[in-house]
Each structure stands twice: as structure tokens, then as C-alpha cells.
Design a protein around this motif. Sequence first.
Motif: not given
Length: 334
Positions: A172-180, A207-213
Motif C-alpha cells: 500500500s505504500g508509505d501512508d501507514g507508517f505513522a499509524l504503525l 520501514a528499516t528506520m522504524l525497525l532500527q528505532g
Amino acid sequence: MLIGDVARRSGVSARMLRHYDSLGLVRPTGRTEAGYREYSSEDIRRIFQIESLRSLGLSLRDVRRALDDPDFTPSELVDDLIRQTRERIAAETELLTRLRRIDAVEPAGWEDVLQIVALLQALGSKSAGKRQRAALSSVEEAPMPVEALVEAALSETDPNVAGALRWALAQSGDDGFALLAEGLGSSVAEVRKRAVQSIAEIPNGEATMLLQGALTNPDIVVRRYAALALGARGVADAIPTLIDIVVEGTNDVDAADALSALASRPTLADQIATRLVDRLAHGTVEASARRRLTQALADIPGTTASRALADLSHDEDRAVALTATYILGIRDAR
């Protein structure tokens, strides 16, 4: 005061004032010589009382009881009004959410709107099969609002449906990152777990940046999933957590595989081997964990790992020594 003047001053239409009169709620106390209704100051005061009670959501029947029945107490009725209001707010909030989600997809016509509504209904179905088909259809047939996909992914308990939702989110692209990302900080452990699992299946840099955090998340389960995903992506930051996983014994085989994949880079092989050896030397590590750490050295190339295994082949723990000897034999055969 005549009915027209009362209507202008009170904001209550003349038609409604006549209705109040017919119900006996407010009967004008007088009539002019021409027969027109004439309201006294007490009548006008009662009109304002009626409007005040109506503003709370009371029916005209309940308004009359409140004003005319001395035994009528407000507590039960007010509690009931609070319940009804909460239900109405919940229903309106749900409707607003649905409308916003439809608007976010920017439907071209009413056929698109109908398709989206059908998918949203299926996504909320009690049937796992319907929910799974809705998740798959959101990519193949009609666009599903990303917010709805994320909400479903963070609450889904069926593993097959959850897998389909994570796949749909990855497309679906990048739109869901903030909610995840919000899901990672949830107070509910299962939501945090589902959030990191969903992020782990999205193959891009954000996604990789979120996982690193997530490697510093207080929840060990979140850290574990993040490290395994990052190891598969070749991110060296995951090495300490992957070694922790080996020590803990949960998903230790997957963690060892991730360390092996990272060690295929010559610059990391010795670093991983050194860290494994350091953990082996730690006095608080249990015997079972030392065996797992020894096994993790098996697929780490380089002289540091080989020397460590040679030393471990003489370890006081016979199980560790035998494991190291066996691994050395395999490495020599290669």
C-alpha cells in the motif's frame, strides 16, 4: 404578549408554540378581545424552561413530567440520556471515520464508493474468510483505505488473516507508517507485536528506520522481531539484540541464521565472533545459553570464530566442548 412577539423574542416558532398549546405544555393565560393568544411573563418563563430541557435531549413527554410532576426525579432520566448520547456519539464517530476513509481513497464514482464500503464491511466481518478475502481484494480489486488496513492489522487475531493484512499493507505504500509507529508505542503488548510484524514485511528504507528505532523499545518481543528483520536486511545495528536472542533461547535458530547472513560481510564476521565469545565468557550465562552461543559460531567465517571454537573444544562444560569439536570437524571438512 402576542404569539408573533413571543416567537421573535424566544426563538421558538409560532407553529411550535401552537403545538405546545395543543399538547397543554404552555397554554397562554389570556386572550385579546379579538381572540388572539396572549402570553404572560410566567408563560414566557415556562417556554424558556421547556427549551432548556429540550436542549438536553428530553422528549416533550419527559419535559412535561419534569415541569409538572413533583415526584419526577432527574437522576434516572439524565443517566439514560448520557447513555443514549454516548451511543449516538459512537455511531457518529464511526460514520465520520468511514466517510474519511472513503474520501482518502478519492473515489472516481459511486461504483468505487460502493466497492470500498463493501470491503470495509467485509474487513469488519466475524468471518475470518471474509476478512482475509477483503484484505487480498484491497490490492487486487479496489483500493482499501490504509488507515482501515492498519487498524485491522493491529487488531487481527487469526494468523491467516493477519498475514494477508500485512501483505496488503506492504503493497500500500508509505501512508501507514505513522499509524504503525503509533502501534509500537501502544500500551497493549499484542498491538505492539502486530505493529512490528507489519513493519517487518515492508521492504523499504522508512520501514528499516522504524525497525532500527524499535531495537530500543522496552518490549523485548518488539526488539526481537525488529532485530530478526534487520538482520535479514543486513543492518549491523541488530547484532547485539540478535546475540541476546540466542542467549534467551526464543527464536535462537532464526537469530543465528541472521548472524550468519550478516557475517557474510568480512567487516562484520570478526565483530560478530568477538561478541559471541564475549558473551560465552560472561559468568552469568547459563549452560544451555553457552551451548547455543557455541552453535551460533558454526556459520561465522574467519579466524576469530575458528580460534574461539578451538578453545571451546576444551571447555569445562562437556556439552559445549563436544559441540565445538563437532563444529570444527565440519569447518575443516569444508
